[in-house]
Design an enzyme around this catalytic site. Structure first.
Site, PDB file in Angstrom:
ATOM      1  N   LYS A 259       0.841  -1.197   0.000  1.00  0.00           N
ATOM      2  CA  LYS A 259       0.000   0.000   0.000  1.00  0.00           C
ATOM      3  C   LYS A 259       0.877   1.248   0.000  1.00  0.00           C
ATOM      4  O   LYS A 259       1.746   1.406   0.857  1.00  0.00           O
ATOM      5  CB  LYS A 259      -0.919   0.021   1.220  1.00  0.00           C
ATOM      6  CG  LYS A 259      -2.017  -1.024   1.175  1.00  0.00           C
ATOM      7  CD  LYS A 259      -2.890  -0.977   2.416  1.00  0.00           C
ATOM      8  CE  LYS A 259      -3.941   0.106   2.328  1.00  0.00           C
ATOM      9  NZ  LYS A 259      -4.912   0.016   3.452  1.00  0.00           N
ATOM     10  N   ILE A 260       0.628   2.113  -0.974  1.00  0.00           N
ATOM     11  CA  ILE A 260       1.350   3.375  -1.104  1.00  0.00           C
ATOM     12  C   ILE A 260       0.320   4.495  -1.161  1.00  0.00           C
ATOM     13  O   ILE A 260      -0.626   4.425  -1.957  1.00  0.00           O
ATOM     14  CB  ILE A 260       2.223   3.385  -2.374  1.00  0.00           C
ATOM     15  CG1 ILE A 260       3.295   2.292  -2.294  1.00  0.00           C
ATOM     16  CG2 ILE A 260       2.866   4.758  -2.582  1.00  0.00           C
ATOM     17  CD1 ILE A 260       4.134   2.162  -3.554  1.00  0.00           C
TER      18      ILE A 260
END
Length: 368
Positions: A140-141
């Site tokens: 997750k970014i």
């Protein structure tokens, strides 16, 4: 029990759980939800891990072992979270295999304190991808200005990415562009595009919370009549943008090389206002090739009394645009709303991450 989760799955919505803990894994609850609640994926975030670590004794043995080894608290967090993600990924692996690598996914977030640093975010994404070492993991970014080029670079390294904290249509289009650029980079780098998956986590309920607060402050009858409309309108227009981008010649060229589209993921789907139907952001956001990641309470509510009547997104775009225009006319600055929500989202995850570090640091000290 209703058949809503089955109907949701048959309508093309992948049911994911927005929660993960060691206790859920060792009790077999995650595997149980896969069979009883049509669950095909899991998301996590710093807030979820902070809560999981603070409750029960599931992490005590690993914490003691890490304390004996004398690892830093940052390294201990990586080892503990990676352990849970790896376990969840193995539990969901049959789904990953049976859906041609589309579902059966588990997401792990990079250190949220890096949200403003592209290079360090990419380095952390690569490290987490290597550490977990499962093909059905997603990193997750956050969709911050610095996060967007990190998304492109991570995809270019063959890393599957969950782009999180998306609030505005403008930012969502930037996310899709970052995805297309990343997949083109991955192709140039020789990666098998069919093995790279991405979702774009478009946050829902927080939009209504912020907009409703502003409508109440305005206080006119016109303003109050618009409560509860912003989040659905925003998400539905996001799906229209998705349809446009993933029917474009640029996308078709990548698809010809085996790429799969970046699916919209409806996040923050638990209602915050108790006056709203508890399944609102599930039943009213049914569209093919999407994901809905639900907190446990929303998953249970949908299973118990949810009603899925088919697609509730297609054909709503004109009304959604009208709702946006009415909100602007009433005095709601939507550009400011989305800017505030993005910053608050980063700040909340940083706070949870620091709480997680403090909690773990205390446990490590106690175990020495």
């Amino acid at each position: 029990m209703s058949n809503a989760l089955r109907d949701l799955s048959e309508a093309g919505v992948s049911v994911w759980l927005d929660d993960l803990s060691r206790e859920r894994l060792r009790s077999g609850n995650l595997a149980e939800l896969m069979s009883t609640h049509h669950l095909v994926g899991v998301t996590s975030n710093p807030t979820i891990f902070d809560k999981a670590l603070a409750e029960g004794d599931a992490y005590d043995q690993q914490v003691r072992e890490l304390a004996v080894r004398g690892v830093s608290v940052e390294e201990a967090v990586r080892m503990i979270t990676a352990y849970d993600i790896r376990w969840a990924a193995d539990t969901l692996r049959p789904v990953y295999d049976s859906t041609d690598r589309v579902d059966g996914r588990v997401s792990l977030e990079v250190d949220p304190r890096l949200a403003g640093e592209t290079e360090r975010t990419v380095a952390e994404a690569k490290a987490l991808w290597w550490l977990v070492d499962r093909p059905n993991m997603m990193v997750k970014i956050p969709a911050t200005a610095a996060g967007l080029p990190a998304v492109t670079q991570a995809l270019g390294h063959g890393i599957s990415v969950n782009v999180t904290l998306i609030f505005s249509l403008e930012r969502y289009r930037q996310v899709m562009n970052a995805f297309l650029e990343g997949m083109e980079l991955a192709r140039t780098n020789g990666h098998d595009l069919s093995r790279i998956q991405s979702v774009a986590s478009f946050f829902v309920s927080r939009v209504d919370t912020e907009v409703d607060k502003r409508l109440e402050a305005i206080g006119t009858d016109e303003a109050l009549s618009l409560k509860g409309r912003a989040a659905l309108a925003n998400a539905r227009l996001a799906y229209q943008a998705y349809e446009e981008v993933f029917s474009s010649p640029e996308w078709k060229a990548l698809e010809a090389h085996g790429a799969k589209p970046q699916r919209p993921l409806w996040a923050s789907t638990g209602v915050k206002d108790p006056s709203y139907e508890d399944t609102l952001y599930v039943s009213q956001l049914v569209a093919r090739n999407t994901v809905n990641t639900m907190p446990q309470a929303t998953l249970d509510a949908t299973a118990d009394h949810g009603e899925i009547t088919g697609d509730t997104v297609l054909g709503t775009y004109e009304r959604a645009r009208a709702d946006f225009a009415a909100l602007e006319n009433a005095g709601v600055d939507l550009t400011d709303v989305f800017a505030v929500l993005e910053q608050e989202g980063v700040d909340k995850f940083v706070k949870s991450w620091e709480s997680l570090l403090n909690e773990l640091s205390a446990k490590l000290d106690e175990s020495v």
